[in-house]
Design an enzyme around this catalytic site. Structure first.
Site, PDB file in Angstrom:
ATOM      1  CE  LYS A  85      -4.605   0.587   1.995  1.00  0.00           C
ATOM      2  NZ  LYS A  85      -5.451   0.507   3.222  1.00  0.00           N
TER       3      LYS A  85
HETATM    4  O1  G3P Z   1      -7.808   1.096   5.066  1.00  0.00           O
HETATM    5  C1  G3P Z   1      -8.124   2.399   4.759  1.00  0.00           C
HETATM    6  C2  G3P Z   1      -9.500   2.937   5.125  1.00  0.00           C
HETATM    7  O2  G3P Z   1     -10.371   1.785   4.787  1.00  0.00           O
HETATM    8  C3  G3P Z   1      -9.407   4.038   6.227  1.00  0.00           C
HETATM    9  O3  G3P Z   1     -10.888   4.116   6.530  1.00  0.00           O
HETATM   10  O4  G3P Z   1     -12.484   4.865   8.326  1.00  0.00           O
HETATM   11  O5  G3P Z   1     -10.074   5.346   8.670  1.00  0.00           O
HETATM   12  O6  G3P Z   1     -11.714   6.508   6.915  1.00  0.00           O
HETATM   13  P1  G3P Z   1     -11.223   5.295   7.682  1.00  0.00           P
END
Ligand code: G3P
Length: 225
Positions: A85
């Site tokens: 990533k």
């Molecule tokens: O893995 C990346 C993403 O899904 C993060 O989500 O909830 O931290 O905006 P969030």
């Protein structure tokens, strides 16, 4: 068919969700990793082994292309199903294009994507996946699902087939079905949302009624349920 990935670094959640037989991959990020007690490399290897042949995205922490490439090589050596990533940006694009050279071909997932242009650049650099963050766009009053729709349309018109779209930053079950309807290849879903997806109050009420009707009928017949 659009696929479901789990967005988690928690071993209990991963093992539980794997038992449901619905996962095709997993994504992590530094925030998720930081919540776990296990040492980082142990966790990466353990998660990759639990996920079998399915892809597991693990994020680099360096902010310069050189460092990202070195970190990526180290991470990719931990397990055959590691996907690197890489945060969107000029340094990230440089790293992706280097890792995509044919002598190396380490698959990358470009993360923190908030525009069609970012997704296009990531695809041109050779990303295997792009991750638009829909919940974080909604948080600032934009429309995350609309962005996914636009990326799907542009990729389709441009015949970009080598880069899969992962809808990330999913906040609720509605996001999942909306990005599936929009044509995203994958939604990466937190365990909390995955559980919500499986349930419905009418399912619970329906089951309760079936069981009580059955029990009552059996009692009337004088047979214990
Ligand atoms: O893995 C990346 C993403 O899904 C993060 O989500 O909830 O931290 O905006 P969030």
């Amino acid at each position: 068919m659009s696929q479901i990935f789990l967005d988690s670094a928690n071993l209990q959640e991963i093992e539980e969700a794997l038992g449901w037989g619905v996962l095709s991959g997993l994504t992590t990020n530094p925030s998720l990793m930081s919540k776990e007690e296990e040492p980082f490399e142990f966790l990466v290897k353990k998660i990759c082994s639990l996920m079998g042949e399915n892809p597991v995205s693990v994020e680099v922490l360096d902010t310069k292309a050189e460092g990202m490439v070195e970190e990526a090589r180290h991470l990719a050596a931990q397990a055959p199903n590691v996907v690197i990533k890489i945060p969107m940006g000029v340094e990230g694009l440089k790293a992706v294009s280097r890792l995509n050279r044919k002598e190396e071909k380490i698959p990358c997932n470009v993360t923190l994507v908030f525009s069609v242009n970012q997704a296009l650049l990531a695809a041109h650099a050779g990303a295997a996946y792009v991750s638009p963050f829909i919940g974080r766009l909604d948080d600032i009053g934009w429309d995350g699902v609309a962005l996914v729709k636009e990326i799907v349309e542009v990729f389709s018109r441009q015949k970009i087939t080598e880069t899969k779209i992962i809808a990330a930053s999913i906040r609720h079950p509605r996001h999942v079905h909306e990005v599936a309807a929009a044509g995203a290849h994958i939604a990466t879903v937190p365990f909390r949302v995955l559980k919500q997806m499986a349930g419905h109050p009418l399912t619970d009420m329906g089951l309760e009624r079936f069981l009580s009707d059955w029990g009552r009928a059996r009692q009337e017949e004088g047979i214990r349920p």
